[in-house]
Design an enzyme around this catalytic site. Structure first.
Site, PDB file in Angstrom:
ATOM      1  N   CYS A 114       0.827  -1.132  -0.128  1.00 50.99           N
ATOM      2  CA  CYS A 114      -0.068   0.045  -0.087  1.00 50.99           C
ATOM      3  C   CYS A 114       0.854   1.253  -0.048  1.00 50.99           C
ATOM      4  O   CYS A 114       1.367   1.588  -0.913  1.00 50.99           O
ATOM      5  CB  CYS A 114      -1.012  -0.163   1.127  1.00 50.99           C
ATOM      6  SG  CYS A 114      -2.245   1.191   0.749  1.00 50.99           S
ATOM      7  N   HIS A 218      -4.096  -4.771   0.215  1.00 53.64           N
ATOM      8  CA  HIS A 218      -3.505  -5.277   1.706  1.00 53.64           C
ATOM      9  C   HIS A 218      -3.412  -6.644   2.020  1.00 53.64           C
ATOM     10  O   HIS A 218      -4.571  -7.362   2.098  1.00 53.64           O
ATOM     11  CB  HIS A 218      -4.469  -4.524   2.644  1.00 53.64           C
ATOM     12  CG  HIS A 218      -4.299  -3.014   2.800  1.00 53.64           C
ATOM     13  ND1 HIS A 218      -3.147  -2.790   3.771  1.00 53.64           N
ATOM     14  CD2 HIS A 218      -4.581  -1.944   2.600  1.00 53.64           C
ATOM     15  CE1 HIS A 218      -2.913  -1.333   3.895  1.00 53.64           C
ATOM     16  NE2 HIS A 218      -3.931  -0.766   3.062  1.00 53.64           N
ATOM     17  N   GLU A 220      -1.960  -8.523   3.890  1.00 48.77           N
ATOM     18  CA  GLU A 220      -1.991  -8.667   5.324  1.00 48.77           C
ATOM     19  C   GLU A 220      -3.501  -8.813   5.794  1.00 48.77           C
ATOM     20  O   GLU A 220      -3.625  -9.595   6.925  1.00 48.77           O
ATOM     21  CB  GLU A 220      -0.917  -7.964   6.272  1.00 48.77           C
ATOM     22  CG  GLU A 220      -1.696  -6.516   6.652  1.00 48.77           C
ATOM     23  CD  GLU A 220      -1.997  -5.492   5.415  1.00 48.77           C
ATOM     24  OE1 GLU A 220      -1.603  -5.816   4.222  1.00 48.77           O
ATOM     25  OE2 GLU A 220      -2.542  -4.352   5.922  1.00 48.77           O
TER      26      GLU A 220
END
Ligand code: MN
Length: 253
Positions: A114, A218, A220
């Site tokens: 990001c 993202h 994660e």
């Protein structure tokens, strides 16, 4: 093999108690847990202007993870702030630009997420759209989704033969999207490997380095629900292990 140490860039967190400020350095737990799930040993890095402190800490890291966050100061790519630019933290900017440049210079594996892909691009000499909706030459999709992260909100075309193609096993996937800035002119050595239907750059890889990858979404937040997201963290950790061996002068086959 020992778990490779993955340095994770942090942010300043404004916390108050009894009406007094108690600022902290910290990072979303998802990054830490994703690195651990991928076989790495996560190490949260502090923010500091001191290049020698960062250099010493980085000498203990085998890989660098650049995390998400607010906007990068446009002076790093030679621009004045657009009226729609968001929040900027100069200390974080300085820290991450030093971390990114240092890692790139020694060919340390960098996974840039990001804001991270934006740091990577600017540290490589590229530029950003300070605000996509205002500056992209053609209309853009919604890139700051209202859906929660388990719903990948827009598509992405993947370059055949790229690392991202190997990770996903697909020529297109859907990804989450929480950004209002994006890569504009590519930095030196970077190539686009993932692109949204509106032409916005969603993934880059370096052809100048052993393992340097950036993604605009993202992973994660979605590594438990979409396997390719965890595979990317695993690939980073694996590359970090190989870097540690190279740095120690140990032959890897
Ligand atoms: Mn997007």
């Amino acid at each position: 093999m020992q778990r490779p140490i993955i340095g994770i860039s942090s942010r300043k967190i404004y916390y108050t108690h009894n009406e007094r400020p108690y600022p902290r350095f910290g990072v979303a737990v998802d990054y830490v847990q994703a690195v651990e799930a991928a076989g790495g040993a996560p190490l949260i890095l502090p923010l500091t202007q001191s290049a020698d402190v960062l250099e010493r800490i980085m000498s203990m890291c085998d890989g660098l993870l650049l995390t998400g966050g607010y906007d990068l100061g446009p002076q790093y790519y030679g621009e004045e702030p657009h009226e729609k630019i968001g929040q900027i933290n100069p200390l974080r900017d300085a820290t991450e630009m030093t971390l990114a440049s240092g890692a790139l210079a020694e060919d340390m594996p960098v996974f840039a997420i990001c804001r991270g892909i934006q740091i990577l691009n600017v540290a490589s000499g590229g530029t950003l759209y300070q605000d996509l909706s205002a500056q992209n030459p053609t209309p853009v999709l919604q890139h700051f989704q209202q859906l929660t992260e388990e719903y990948p909100s827009h598509g992405m075309e993947i370059t055949p033969g790229s690392w991202l193609h190997r990770m996903t096993g697909e020529e297109s996937v859907r990804i989450n999207s929480y950004h209002h800035q994006a890569v504009k002119d590519l930095g030196e050595g970077l190539v686009v490997t993932g692109i949204a239907p509106d032409g916005v750059i969603e993934a880059v890889e370096s052809v100048k380095h052993t393992w340097v990858k950036g993604v605009q979404w993202h992973p994660e937040l979605a590594y438990k629900s979409f396997d390719f997201n965890l595979a990317m963290f695993r690939s980073h950790v694996e590359a970090a292990g190989q870097f540690a061996c190279r740095r120690a002068g140990i032959q890897v086959d």
